[in-house]
Design a protein around this motif. Sequence first.
Motif, short mmCIF file in Angstrom:
data_model
loop_
_atom_site.label_atom_id
_atom_site.label_comp_id
_atom_site.label_asym_id
_atom_site.label_seq_id
_atom_site.Cartn_x
_atom_site.Cartn_y
_atom_site.Cartn_z
N VAL A 67 43.76 38.41 40.16
CA VAL A 67 42.32 38.42 39.64
C VAL A 67 41.43 39.67 40.24
O VAL A 67 41.50 39.58 41.39
CB VAL A 67 41.56 36.91 39.98
N TYR A 81 33.08 39.76 33.10
CA TYR A 81 33.70 38.70 33.61
C TYR A 81 33.24 38.07 34.79
O TYR A 81 33.33 39.23 35.81
CB TYR A 81 35.16 38.55 33.51
N ALA A 139 34.31 35.22 37.90
CA ALA A 139 35.26 34.38 38.57
C ALA A 139 34.80 33.63 39.79
O ALA A 139 34.11 34.17 40.41
CB ALA A 139 36.42 34.92 38.29
N VAL A 156 40.40 30.05 40.77
CA VAL A 156 41.07 30.53 39.57
C VAL A 156 42.70 30.46 39.94
O VAL A 156 43.62 30.00 39.07
CB VAL A 156 40.88 32.04 39.28
N VAL A 164 38.04 40.71 36.33
CA VAL A 164 36.57 40.22 36.51
C VAL A 164 35.96 41.65 36.53
O VAL A 164 36.17 42.89 36.78
CB VAL A 164 36.46 39.52 38.04
N ILE A 219 36.35 30.86 34.99
CA ILE A 219 36.00 32.33 34.83
C ILE A 219 34.86 32.18 33.53
O ILE A 219 35.27 31.48 32.67
CB ILE A 219 37.27 33.16 34.11
N GLY A 254 36.91 32.06 30.19
CA GLY A 254 37.74 33.06 30.20
C GLY A 254 38.71 33.02 29.30
O GLY A 254 38.81 32.84 28.03
#
Lengths: 143, 143, 80, 80
Positions: A11, A54, A56, A61, A87, A126, C79
Amino acid sequence: MTEAAAFACRVGAGPVDGEWARAGAAGPDAGCVVLFLGTVRARSRGKQVVRLEYQAYPRMVEAELARIAAELHSRHELARIRVEHAVGPVEVGEASVAVAVSAPHRAAAFAAAGELMDELKVRVPIWKHELYPDGSTWIGLGS
Amino acid sequence: MTEAAAFACRVGAGPVDGEWARAGAAGPDAGCVVLFLGTVRARSRGKQVVRLEYQAYPRMVEAELARIAAELHSRHELARIRVEHAVGPVEVGEASVAVAVSAPHRAAAFAAAGELMDELKVRVPIWKHELYPDGSTWIGLGS
Amino acid sequence: MRWRVLLFAGLRDAAGAAELEVEVRHAGACVADLRAAAEVLCPALARHTYRVAIEARYAGDAEALPAAAEIAFLPPVSGG
Amino acid sequence: MRWRVLLFAGLRDAAGAAELEVEVRHAGACVADLRAAAEVLCPALARHTYRVAIEARYAGDAEALPAAAEIAFLPPVSGG
């Protein structure tokens, strides 16, 4: 060296290109690899998208993806699962997520990759911020 | 330039790496790309495999894949389909086939990629010659 | 007892902060108690839907809050 | 009339050739006639299962053979 881990994820700053996921999932014990790449579309809900950003909760995650991967390994005969999610900013046409699943047989790999994306979309912390020429919005249930 | 073709394929010396298929299927109109890579396993039907050699009827491979692609485009909302298949030798761990399907939504891309592989395995005139330490055999129905 | 609560996405924007320190005064506090206390502290949270995670795992409203646990308020995810 | 018949995989090995020239003497020949004539010319073919393609498309046994069409005998496929 022990065998490559049954699950791994990354991530971080995007975009993702899928190569880390594909290469990590591949191996001579796996008859196939299914790679899913989610890319940013130029239009969303009828609006022109300039880019996405994005956000997160990285610790969760990783924890939640690890739980999903364990569930998939218990339901299907799989070799390895790899997930990468961006991200920060991702431009139109770039990929924000890559999922690679390897397995001895393709039915299991296709099923698990699809189920992983289904679970990711409802469980993994996310959030997508869509930026338009005239504003922006956080995407979520009902938005 | 017109939009990239709804279908294209390549049949030639292997191995394939999936990048031609993935790149050809991707595009800002497609929310996702599903890439399938079929790789040569070290064991097949209980025997140790040294390598494979694929033979094809290339003219009909292209014609039959084009018919399958047209069927898939009529059944699913898809952007583009790309298929690459190796002919000649492919070593253990290398990929012999790559299928990439892009679509606005992932369910269609997953379904079409899986169906394409199902159809390829029963209709597309390509044959696998498995080489073992002590011999070889053509693989086909019942073998 | 006090907990550190992480906020994300629209919740973070609504609160104007990435985290809150939330106190629940009575003993044996559960997730619902923490929600209520946080929404007193920051009324904008009450206009949002969110789930709660304890130590990076989804938790129900009746779950007890371990001392010093990392808590997060998570709006519906998007997401992919 | 004569047709060029392409052979593949185990069929090619059985015939010892990548293609055959096959003649069918009567008019209006169909796929089944060509199979029969080919198996007289090359009896090893009769021990194999194969489908027939005309101009790169699968054809049934009753289909007529166009003059000069490219014919192929295809054992069960195993691509992928």
